[in-house]
Design an enzyme around this catalytic site. Sequence first.
Site, PDB file in Angstrom:
ATOM      1  N   ASP A 188       9.249 -12.054  -3.292  1.00  0.00           N
ATOM      2  CA  ASP A 188       8.759 -10.285  -3.483  1.00  0.00           C
ATOM      3  C   ASP A 188       7.245 -11.140  -2.666  1.00  0.00           C
ATOM      4  O   ASP A 188       7.920 -12.431  -2.523  1.00  0.00           O
ATOM      5  CB  ASP A 188       7.811 -10.536  -5.219  1.00  0.00           C
ATOM      6  N   SER A 234      -3.786  -3.922 -12.132  1.00  0.00           N
ATOM      7  CA  SER A 234      -2.951  -1.976 -12.632  1.00  0.00           C
ATOM      8  C   SER A 234      -1.455  -2.455 -12.449  1.00  0.00           C
ATOM      9  O   SER A 234      -0.862  -2.040 -12.856  1.00  0.00           O
ATOM     10  CB  SER A 234      -3.007  -0.971 -11.123  1.00  0.00           C
ATOM     11  N   LEU A 280       0.004  -4.457 -14.468  1.00  0.00           N
ATOM     12  CA  LEU A 280       0.610  -5.275 -16.196  1.00  0.00           C
ATOM     13  C   LEU A 280       0.538  -4.129 -17.298  1.00  0.00           C
ATOM     14  O   LEU A 280       0.710  -4.684 -18.427  1.00  0.00           O
ATOM     15  CB  LEU A 280      -1.498  -6.239 -16.833  1.00  0.00           C
ATOM     16  N   ARG A 295       3.137  -2.910 -16.997  1.00  0.00           N
ATOM     17  CA  ARG A 295       4.176  -2.659 -17.199  1.00  0.00           C
ATOM     18  C   ARG A 295       4.682  -3.788 -16.387  1.00  0.00           C
ATOM     19  O   ARG A 295       6.223  -4.141 -17.326  1.00  0.00           O
ATOM     20  CB  ARG A 295       4.599  -1.341 -16.387  1.00  0.00           C
ATOM     21  N   ASP A 318      11.049  -0.353  -5.988  1.00  0.00           N
ATOM     22  CA  ASP A 318      10.413   0.931  -5.959  1.00  0.00           C
ATOM     23  C   ASP A 318      10.024   1.963  -4.788  1.00  0.00           C
ATOM     24  O   ASP A 318       9.593   2.972  -4.542  1.00  0.00           O
ATOM     25  CB  ASP A 318       9.293   0.296  -6.930  1.00  0.00           C
ATOM     26  N   ASN A 319      11.046   1.530  -3.793  1.00  0.00           N
ATOM     27  CA  ASN A 319      10.938   2.700  -2.647  1.00  0.00           C
ATOM     28  C   ASN A 319      12.450   2.400  -2.010  1.00  0.00           C
ATOM     29  O   ASN A 319      13.271   2.100  -1.824  1.00  0.00           O
ATOM     30  CB  ASN A 319       9.913   2.197  -1.095  1.00  0.00           C
ATOM     31  N   CYS A 378       5.087   5.233  -7.830  1.00  0.00           N
ATOM     32  CA  CYS A 378       4.357   4.603  -8.508  1.00  0.00           C
ATOM     33  C   CYS A 378       3.068   4.820  -9.137  1.00  0.00           C
ATOM     34  O   CYS A 378       3.094   5.384  -9.684  1.00  0.00           O
ATOM     35  CB  CYS A 378       4.918   3.987  -9.545  1.00  0.00           C
ATOM     36  N   CYS A 401      -5.401  10.926  -0.609  1.00  0.00           N
ATOM     37  CA  CYS A 401      -5.094  10.819  -2.292  1.00  0.00           C
ATOM     38  C   CYS A 401      -5.179   9.261  -2.174  1.00  0.00           C
ATOM     39  O   CYS A 401      -5.617   8.704  -1.706  1.00  0.00           O
ATOM     40  CB  CYS A 401      -3.725  11.424  -2.009  1.00  0.00           C
TER      41      CYS A 401
END
Length: 386
Positions: free
Chosen positions: A70, A77, A79, A81, A138-139, A196, A344
């Site tokens: 990682d 933001s 925490l 999950r 996540d991608n 996400c 966005c």
Amino acid sequence: MSTNRRRDTTELTREELARYSRHILLPQVGEEGQRTLKHARVLLVGAGGLGSPVALYLAAAGVGTIGLVDFDAVDLSNLQRQILHGSAAIGSSKIDSARDRLRDINPNVRVEPFETRLTSANALEIARGFDLIVDGTDNFATRYLVNHTSVLLGIPNIYGSVYRFEGQASVFGAPDGPCYRCLFREPPPPELVPNCAEGGVLGVVPGLVGTIQATEAIKMLLRLGQPLVGRLLTIDAMTMAFRTIEIRKDPDCPACGTHEITELIDYDEFCGSPAHSEVQQISEIQPAHLAERIARGEQLEIIDVREPYEWQIAHIPGARLVPLERIAAEIPRLDKSRETILYCKVGARSMFAAQQLADAGVSDVRNLAGGILRWIDEVDPSLTRY
Ligand SMILES: [Zn+2]
């Protein structure tokens, strides 16, 4: 094959016998199984939503070596999950935070940290020598990279993914089993892929899926039961329906079928190149350039396509809010004499909106590169990140 049990005759210590007693009581695990776990090496890609339960359970179960890849820092933001990390770790690296937490759960576990982004240049070197890879990414680009690494090295890949209230899990790259590419031959067009950060996710859903990945990892290591080889598990938290779909190894799969892929490629390009997308190219504007043009007093139509609650957290001065679902209805009301700039959170939803405008004949449309998050990083750090 890499999941061969490492034979080990050294006795477990008294501490280990007590710690793992509920495992050892299981005839299918026993002392021998626990020794197998102790000598197992599992590589976890991503210490985020999926990686959290995977790392916690594998450490608790006594998997001897956990490799962690990682490159991110813990953000507030996360925490909701990513239960591996706590409030005290905000701002520090996920690797450090994870290592501290895992050491506390089980000091017998060795954590091998790889504080880097997994890339085609380093993936084979990092993954070589592990018994299993657990995909907590996540991608799509990293998911294809993990899959090809698994196939090239012959290391099974415990896959999981989540979106909103739904999740999936499977075991790819096992001998005679299919791989991710057998199931998803080509990545979807990048404009149509919300992650996400864009689409949201119910915090417990990665908990459910990651726990299933941890279960499958332990089953693979101990050769227990029927792992999800050749089956895709889908979970819908709304109906709490768990379904398994049979999936077959594709003899024409370029990764595991024809083996025409003999080395890793550039997966960002693979997942993002126009060759894989039918859509028209929308030009981007960099945050600093937009800030300059606003400061010069240029008349621009700046449209924020996020949801009202996101607008409340932070927005760009001079913009107006038109949530994505209302953008089509807004087209006739746009001031066509001005250049329209859409943004966005990270740039995917606004790209989708820009496409709709371009398709409707609005000619002067640009997308803010990196969305408001890059605007915050590069123009106005006083705004709140989320
Ligand atoms: Zn395949």
